[in-house]
Scaffold this active site. Structure first.
Site, PDB file in Angstrom:
ATOM      1  N   THR A  79       0.825  -1.222   0.000  1.00  0.00           N
ATOM      2  CA  THR A  79       0.000   0.000   0.000  1.00  0.00           C
ATOM      3  C   THR A  79       0.855   1.266   0.000  1.00  0.00           C
ATOM      4  O   THR A  79       0.602   2.204  -0.762  1.00  0.00           O
ATOM      5  CB  THR A  79      -0.886   0.005   1.273  1.00  0.00           C
ATOM      6  N   THR A  80       1.861   1.290   0.864  1.00  0.00           N
ATOM      7  CA  THR A  80       2.714   2.472   1.027  1.00  0.00           C
ATOM      8  C   THR A  80       3.391   2.819  -0.296  1.00  0.00           C
ATOM      9  O   THR A  80       3.477   3.991  -0.684  1.00  0.00           O
ATOM     10  CB  THR A  80       3.793   2.173   2.102  1.00  0.00           C
ATOM     11  N   TRP A  81       3.846   1.805  -0.985  1.00  0.00           N
ATOM     12  CA  TRP A  81       4.516   1.966  -2.275  1.00  0.00           C
ATOM     13  C   TRP A  81       3.524   2.470  -3.325  1.00  0.00           C
ATOM     14  O   TRP A  81       3.777   3.449  -4.032  1.00  0.00           O
ATOM     15  CB  TRP A  81       5.119   0.610  -2.683  1.00  0.00           C
ATOM     16  N   HIS A 140      -8.812  -0.091   2.947  1.00  0.00           N
ATOM     17  CA  HIS A 140      -8.668  -1.557   2.880  1.00  0.00           C
ATOM     18  C   HIS A 140     -10.062  -2.193   2.798  1.00  0.00           C
ATOM     19  O   HIS A 140     -10.203  -3.409   2.915  1.00  0.00           O
ATOM     20  CB  HIS A 140      -7.990  -2.097   4.141  1.00  0.00           C
ATOM     21  N   ARG A 162      -1.410  -9.190  -3.123  1.00  0.00           N
ATOM     22  CA  ARG A 162      -0.073  -9.798  -3.072  1.00  0.00           C
ATOM     23  C   ARG A 162      -0.197 -11.299  -2.844  1.00  0.00           C
ATOM     24  O   ARG A 162      -1.178 -11.758  -2.216  1.00  0.00           O
ATOM     25  CB  ARG A 162       0.687  -9.142  -1.902  1.00  0.00           C
ATOM     26  N   SER A 170       4.680 -10.793   5.866  1.00  0.00           N
ATOM     27  CA  SER A 170       4.766  -9.349   6.085  1.00  0.00           C
ATOM     28  C   SER A 170       3.803  -8.917   7.202  1.00  0.00           C
ATOM     29  O   SER A 170       4.150  -8.133   8.094  1.00  0.00           O
ATOM     30  CB  SER A 170       4.427  -8.628   4.772  1.00  0.00           C
ATOM     31  N   ARG A 297      10.147  -3.188   5.345  1.00  0.00           N
ATOM     32  CA  ARG A 297      10.890  -4.293   5.959  1.00  0.00           C
ATOM     33  C   ARG A 297      11.924  -4.771   4.948  1.00  0.00           C
ATOM     34  O   ARG A 297      13.051  -4.315   4.955  1.00  0.00           O
ATOM     35  CB  ARG A 297       9.913  -5.410   6.384  1.00  0.00           C
ATOM     36  N   LYS A 298      11.516  -5.659   4.010  1.00  0.00           N
ATOM     37  CA  LYS A 298      12.472  -6.147   3.007  1.00  0.00           C
ATOM     38  C   LYS A 298      12.105  -5.702   1.598  1.00  0.00           C
ATOM     39  O   LYS A 298      12.974  -5.503   0.764  1.00  0.00           O
ATOM     40  CB  LYS A 298      12.522  -7.671   3.038  1.00  0.00           C
ATOM     41  N   GLY A 299      10.793  -5.648   1.333  1.00  0.00           N
ATOM     42  CA  GLY A 299      10.341  -5.257  -0.005  1.00  0.00           C
ATOM     43  C   GLY A 299      10.797  -6.235  -1.074  1.00  0.00           C
ATOM     44  O   GLY A 299      11.318  -5.842  -2.109  1.00  0.00           O
TER      45      GLY A 299
END
Ligand code: A3P
Length: 332
Positions: A79-81, A140, A162, A170, A297-299
């Protein structure tokens, strides 16, 4: 609906006092103690009570405009991306992407593309801008709970989901960071979280119901709903960015492409760049109280391999396959 008394929630996340009409609704809903809080199932999706209350309130008070864009995701789908990308793409006439003072560089994207769940919390009716260009919102929420004006105008919905295995890993990390911040509850063991996830019991879950609903809509109304997957965005970001721009009514011109604007958007919104910004390393959101660094976190695609045993993989794959069978949607 009467929202005159807002919700009161005890330290375990359980509702102890409700608004009148909302009380009647909640008391009829299936309820689960899960993820160190309480969730309520409404029209096939599990909600946090405050989110559900805010979404019902949004339904009553939000009036969409045809030029609005609503970003819809399941939590931890990226979402952030996506918010950063949609903001950069749709606002590029106002904010030049190469500008060293671009809002993305100083503001967490959840502030730039706000959630209905927080805008309308506590019976708040926000003062929305009446700008002629696209207003950006996010949620959401399941489709059924969206305001009628979002469903029935030509306002656009960009949906992102995803692969459930990465989504679960995640989510588990994110929820444990939230639990750790509260300091009162033990962390959630992976196995406990996994069983809940396989039953679809998590905030805004199950993701297969959520995704299926929007998938079908994207087939029926391709001009209104764009369906994206995190893995496709990671695999070929340029193509997916072009799809977002075209769908949003602001395609990249040949001149922009030759000047490298798409690459600039990709770079500005990359995990590397966003996660290293001061605002995302040390900033905090007040409502809800979350440190911005927790959104990064890792993406990566496929990190599940480091957490899930072969039998867990088989179990989750089977659940997802059963739910999506025959729909044409795949999530792995
Ligand atoms: P991981 O926990 O797998 O690393 P959301 O924004 O919906 O809360 O999703 C968070 C997930 O998106 C996290 O996944 C996070 O690292 C990843 N993410 C955040 N920013 C990203 C970016 N710019 N590019 C790719 N993935 C990103």
């Amino acid at each position: 609906m009467d929202f005159s008394h807002t919700l009161q929630i005890n330290s375990q996340g359980e509702v102890v006092q409700f608004g009148n009409e909302f009380q009647r609704i909640l008391q009829c809903l299936p309820k689960e103690s899960a993820w160190r809080t309480f969730l309520y199932k409404y029209q096939g999706i599990w909600y946090y009570p405050k989110s559900l209350e805010a979404l019902l309130f949004t339904q009553e008070h939000f009036q969409a405009k045809a030029t609005d864009v609503v970003v819809v995701t399941t939590p931890k789908a990226g979402t952030t991306w996506l918010k950063a990308l949609v903001f950069a793409i749709t606002k590029r006439n106002r904010y030049v992407v190469s500008d060293p003072n671009h809002p993305i560089l100083t503001t967490n994207s959840h502030e730039l593309v706000p959630f209905f769940e927080f805008m309308y919390r506590h019976n708040n009716i926000p003062d929305l801008p009446n700008q002629p260009c696209s207003r950006l919102f996010s949620t959401h929420s399941g489709f059924n709970l969206l305001p009628d004006s979002v469903k029935n105008t030509s306002c656009r919905i960009i949906y992102l989901c995803r692969n459930p295995k990465d989504n679960f890993v995640s989510l588990w990390h994110f929820m444990n960071k939230a639990v750790a911040e509260c300091d009162t509850e033990p962390l959630i063991p992976l196995e406990e979280a996994f069983e809940l996830y396989c039953k679809g019991i998590h905030g805004f879950g199950p993701i297969w119901n959520h995704a299926l609903e929007y998938w079908k809509l994207s087939l029926q109304r391709p001009d209104q709903v764009l369906f994206l997957k995190y893995e496709d965005m990671m695999g070929d970001t340029t193509s997916q960015i072009k799809r977002i721009a075209e769908f949003s009514g602001c395609p990249f011109s040949l001149k922009e492409e030759s000047e490298g604007v798409i690459d600039q958007v990709i770079k500005m919104c990359s995990f590397e760049n966003l996660s290293n910004l001061e605002v995302n390393k040390n900033g905090k959101r007040v409502v809800p109280f979350i440190e911005n660094k927790n959104y990064f976190r890792k993406g990566e695609v496929g990190d599940w391999i480091n957490y899930l045993s072969p039998s867990m993989v088989e179990q989750l794959d089977q659940v997802v396959e059963k739910k999506l069978h025959g729909s044409g949607l795949t999530l792995s």
